[in-house]
Design a protein around this motif. Structure first.
Motif, PDB file in Angstrom:
ATOM      1  N   GLY A  14      43.848  45.245  33.376  1.00  0.00           N
ATOM      2  CA  GLY A  14      42.838  44.226  33.121  1.00  0.00           C
ATOM      3  C   GLY A  14      43.176  42.855  33.687  1.00  0.00           C
ATOM      4  N   SER A  15      44.422  42.662  34.137  1.00  0.00           N
ATOM      5  CA  SER A  15      44.790  41.376  34.737  1.00  0.00           C
ATOM      6  C   SER A  15      44.156  41.252  36.120  1.00  0.00           C
ATOM      7  N   LYS A  16      44.173  40.052  36.647  1.00  0.00           N
ATOM      8  CA  LYS A  16      43.552  39.774  37.947  1.00  0.00           C
ATOM      9  C   LYS A  16      44.632  39.538  38.992  1.00  0.00           C
ATOM     10  N   GLN A  17      44.341  39.974  40.216  1.00  0.00           N
ATOM     11  CA  GLN A  17      45.284  39.865  41.321  1.00  0.00           C
ATOM     12  C   GLN A  17      44.567  39.392  42.573  1.00  0.00           C
ATOM     13  N   TRP A  18      45.236  38.531  43.349  1.00  0.00           N
ATOM     14  CA  TRP A  18      44.681  38.070  44.605  1.00  0.00           C
ATOM     15  C   TRP A  18      44.830  39.138  45.683  1.00  0.00           C
ATOM     16  N   ALA A  19      43.822  39.204  46.541  1.00  0.00           N
ATOM     17  CA  ALA A  19      43.866  40.064  47.725  1.00  0.00           C
ATOM     18  C   ALA A  19      43.458  39.221  48.923  1.00  0.00           C
ATOM     19  N   LEU A  43      50.423  39.130  42.937  1.00  0.00           N
ATOM     20  CA  LEU A  43      50.099  37.713  43.024  1.00  0.00           C
ATOM     21  C   LEU A  43      48.944  37.484  42.058  1.00  0.00           C
ATOM     22  N   VAL A  44      49.244  36.897  40.918  1.00  0.00           N
ATOM     23  CA  VAL A  44      48.301  36.767  39.806  1.00  0.00           C
ATOM     24  C   VAL A  44      47.215  35.742  40.110  1.00  0.00           C
ATOM     25  N   ALA A  45      45.984  36.125  39.825  1.00  0.00           N
ATOM     26  CA  ALA A  45      44.854  35.192  39.864  1.00  0.00           C
ATOM     27  C   ALA A  45      44.622  34.733  38.430  1.00  0.00           C
ATOM     28  N   ASN A  46      44.556  33.445  38.248  1.00  0.00           N
ATOM     29  CA  ASN A  46      44.389  32.870  36.906  1.00  0.00           C
ATOM     30  C   ASN A  46      42.912  32.744  36.544  1.00  0.00           C
ATOM     31  N   ALA A  47      42.655  32.621  35.253  1.00  0.00           N
ATOM     32  CA  ALA A  47      41.289  32.375  34.788  1.00  0.00           C
ATOM     33  C   ALA A  47      40.783  31.117  35.479  1.00  0.00           C
ATOM     34  N   GLY A  48      39.582  31.169  35.965  1.00  0.00           N
ATOM     35  CA  GLY A  48      39.007  30.025  36.655  1.00  0.00           C
ATOM     36  C   GLY A  48      39.199  30.055  38.158  1.00  0.00           C
ATOM     37  N   ASP A  49      40.145  30.882  38.653  1.00  0.00           N
ATOM     38  CA  ASP A  49      40.290  31.027  40.104  1.00  0.00           C
ATOM     39  C   ASP A  49      39.042  31.701  40.648  1.00  0.00           C
ATOM     40  N   MET A  50      38.662  31.305  41.854  1.00  0.00           N
ATOM     41  CA  MET A  50      37.444  31.858  42.446  1.00  0.00           C
ATOM     42  C   MET A  50      37.739  32.381  43.845  1.00  0.00           C
ATOM     43  N   ALA A  51      37.182  33.542  44.156  1.00  0.00           N
ATOM     44  CA  ALA A  51      37.317  34.130  45.483  1.00  0.00           C
ATOM     45  C   ALA A  51      36.562  33.270  46.487  1.00  0.00           C
ATOM     46  N   LYS A  52      37.100  33.217  47.713  1.00  0.00           N
ATOM     47  CA  LYS A  52      36.434  32.453  48.753  1.00  0.00           C
ATOM     48  C   LYS A  52      36.903  32.948  50.118  1.00  0.00           C
ATOM     49  N   GLY A  53      35.961  33.213  51.012  1.00  0.00           N
ATOM     50  CA  GLY A  53      36.305  33.642  52.361  1.00  0.00           C
ATOM     51  C   GLY A  53      37.074  34.952  52.357  1.00  0.00           C
ATOM     52  N   ASP A  54      38.248  34.946  52.989  1.00  0.00           N
ATOM     53  CA  ASP A  54      39.081  36.152  53.065  1.00  0.00           C
ATOM     54  C   ASP A  54      39.813  36.450  51.763  1.00  0.00           C
ATOM     55  N   TRP A  55      39.744  35.536  50.806  1.00  0.00           N
ATOM     56  CA  TRP A  55      40.446  35.686  49.528  1.00  0.00           C
ATOM     57  C   TRP A  55      39.523  36.297  48.484  1.00  0.00           C
ATOM     58  N   THR A  56      39.949  37.414  47.896  1.00  0.00           N
ATOM     59  CA  THR A  56      39.193  38.063  46.831  1.00  0.00           C
ATOM     60  C   THR A  56      40.111  38.271  45.635  1.00  0.00           C
ATOM     61  N   ILE A  57      39.503  38.573  44.515  1.00  0.00           N
ATOM     62  CA  ILE A  57      40.248  38.841  43.285  1.00  0.00           C
ATOM     63  C   ILE A  57      39.881  40.240  42.824  1.00  0.00           C
ATOM     64  N   ILE A  58      40.908  41.055  42.572  1.00  0.00           N
ATOM     65  CA  ILE A  58      40.674  42.409  42.076  1.00  0.00           C
ATOM     66  C   ILE A  58      41.131  42.484  40.622  1.00  0.00           C
ATOM     67  N   THR A  59      40.609  43.477  39.913  1.00  0.00           N
ATOM     68  CA  THR A  59      41.026  43.726  38.537  1.00  0.00           C
ATOM     69  C   THR A  59      42.000  44.892  38.544  1.00  0.00           C
ATOM     70  N   ARG A  60      43.176  44.666  37.987  1.00  0.00           N
ATOM     71  CA  ARG A  60      44.205  45.704  37.922  1.00  0.00           C
ATOM     72  C   ARG A  60      43.940  46.661  36.760  1.00  0.00           C
TER      73      ARG A  60
END
Length: 124
Positions: free
Chosen positions: A86-91, A66-83
């Motif tokens: 180098g791409s970003k993924q929601w957790a 589940l891709v996190a786009n540039a500008g997406d921001m983690a909040k609460g239970d939602w975090t962004i990891i780096t694969r």
């Protein structure tokens, strides 16, 4: 023209403020689904390295992150990891989220229990 730009800018801000997935109904009960209403999954092997996805290469072809786009921001239970690439993924609650290529329509959960029970529907 200005009003169209303003509406576009407000829509972009609203998109960034919303969760990357929402609850959806399936035969297995409520699960997290993506914007296309497709079921999302977690992978037990990711637990060995918190904050990291171990599903790369052919695994990520079958289980698209589940891709996190540039500008997406983690909040609460939602975090962004780096694969690894180098791409970003929601957790969610520390667990990276994935789709499953064999689910072809909303509500399907064919990936649950796959690979000796290592894949699970993501629960809200």
């Amino acid at each position: 023209m200005l009003s169209a730009l303003l509406v576009t800018g407000l829509a972009a801000c609203a998109t960034q403020a919303t969760a990357p997935a929402v609850p959806g109904d399936t035969a297995l009960g409520p699960v997290l689904v993506d914007a296309k209403r497709m079921t999302l999954y977690t992978f037990d092997r990711d637990n060995a390295m918190p904050g990291k996805s171990v599903c790369n290469g052919p695994c990520a072809t079958n289980w698209p992150p589940l891709v996190a786009n540039a500008g997406d921001m983690a909040k609460g239970d939602w975090t962004i990891i780096t694969r690894d690439d180098g791409s970003k993924q929601w957790a969610y609650k520390g667990k990276p989220l994935y789709g499953w290529v064999k689910d072809t329509k909303p509500g399907e959960t064919t990936g649950d229990g796959f690979l000796n029970g290592a894949w699970h529907v993501a629960k809200p």
